[in-house]
Design an enzyme around this catalytic site. Structure first.
Site, PDB file in Angstrom:
ATOM      1  N   GLY A 152       0.806  -1.212   0.000  1.00 43.53           N
ATOM      2  CA  GLY A 152       0.000   0.000   0.000  1.00 43.53           C
ATOM      3  C   GLY A 152       0.835   1.255   0.000  1.00 43.53           C
ATOM      4  O   GLY A 152       1.332   1.713  -1.034  1.00 43.53           O
ATOM      5  N   CYS A 153       1.022   1.814   1.194  1.00 44.60           N
ATOM      6  CA  CYS A 153       1.668   3.127   1.286  1.00 44.60           C
ATOM      7  C   CYS A 153       3.162   3.086   0.989  1.00 44.60           C
ATOM      8  O   CYS A 153       3.723   4.075   0.521  1.00 44.60           O
ATOM      9  CB  CYS A 153       1.383   3.735   2.654  1.00 44.60           C
ATOM     10  SG  CYS A 153      -0.377   4.096   2.893  1.00 44.60           S
ATOM     11  N   VAL A 154       3.824   1.956   1.258  1.00 37.42           N
ATOM     12  CA  VAL A 154       5.241   1.863   0.898  1.00 37.42           C
ATOM     13  C   VAL A 154       5.395   1.856  -0.616  1.00 37.42           C
ATOM     14  O   VAL A 154       6.207   2.585  -1.186  1.00 37.42           O
ATOM     15  CB  VAL A 154       5.888   0.613   1.526  1.00 37.42           C
ATOM     16  CG1 VAL A 154       7.314   0.435   1.007  1.00 37.42           C
ATOM     17  CG2 VAL A 154       5.895   0.735   3.049  1.00 37.42           C
TER      18      VAL A 154
END
Length: 207
Positions: free
Chosen positions: A149-151
């Site tokens: 996701g955010c990585v």
């Protein structure tokens, strides 16, 4: 589509950039929601946090800038837009929710930067890119949650903003091994160098 995976990708994506001259360490969304068993986002990622904390300790010894990111949303969630509409667990990150707090051991030091975001990427709609540029950073070292996701979103944007991007394998985590491994593989192929904790610690020690 029947080739061995590594052999197939090596035909097109088999390049390593290496490290830059002035790195910054980014810890993406290491917040309590991923560590609290009663949370809908619980992911059992204590080992990733432990790895990131070891890297942070060495980065601080070498005066490498450290940036922490977290998600903070209005009580209505409207500032999270379609992301909030799609991903219902983002309700964990409305302002004041204890699940959005830093886990034990990761409280920011006074000289560290904290970036608040509302979307997956640490760069989208934030001051992160100009901050890194203004302090002369050429290499972003990414750790954090979640890998898929955010990585990943932050990895793609870091590369797109012109930063050499390094992702530390052991210092990223996800709620399941399959998306974790698949996204590390894909980031390493196209957007970043995925390295081990040992490699990044040796690099930091060499500075």
């Amino acid at each position: 589509m029947t080739d061995d995976l590594a052999a197939n990708y090596a035909k097109a994506y088999d390049n390593r950039i290496g490290f830059g001259k002035k790195p910054a360490l980014i810890l993406v969304d290491f917040v309590q929601a991923y560590f609290e068993p009663e949370s809908p986002l619980y992911a059992g990622v204590d080992a990733a946090l432990a790895s990131a904390l070891r890297i942070r300790e060495k980065a601080r010894e070498k005066a490498i800038p450290v940036i922490l990111t977290g998600v903070v949303l209005h009580a209505s969630g409207l500032d999270g837009g379609r992301f909030f509409q799609k991903a219902k667990p983002l309700a964990c990150f409305t302002a004041g929710n204890p699940l959005g707090a830093w886990p034990q051991g990761l409280e920011p030091f006074p000289d560290e930067f904290v970036i608040t975001k509302q979307y997956p990427s640490a760069f989208f709609g934030t001051s992160l890119a100009p901050l890194l540029t203004s302090i002369g950073v050429d290499n972003v070292i990414l750790t954090g949650l979640t890998t898929s996701g955010c990585v990943r979103a932050s990895c793609v944007d870091a590369m797109s903003h012109g930063f050499i991007t390094t992702v530390v394998r052991e210092a990223c985590g996800d709620r399941h091994a399959a998306p974790h491994a698949a996204n590390l593989f894909d980031m390493n192929a196209k957007y970043a160098d995925v390295v081990s904790e040992r490699e990044i610690l040796d690099f930091i020690a060499s500075l």
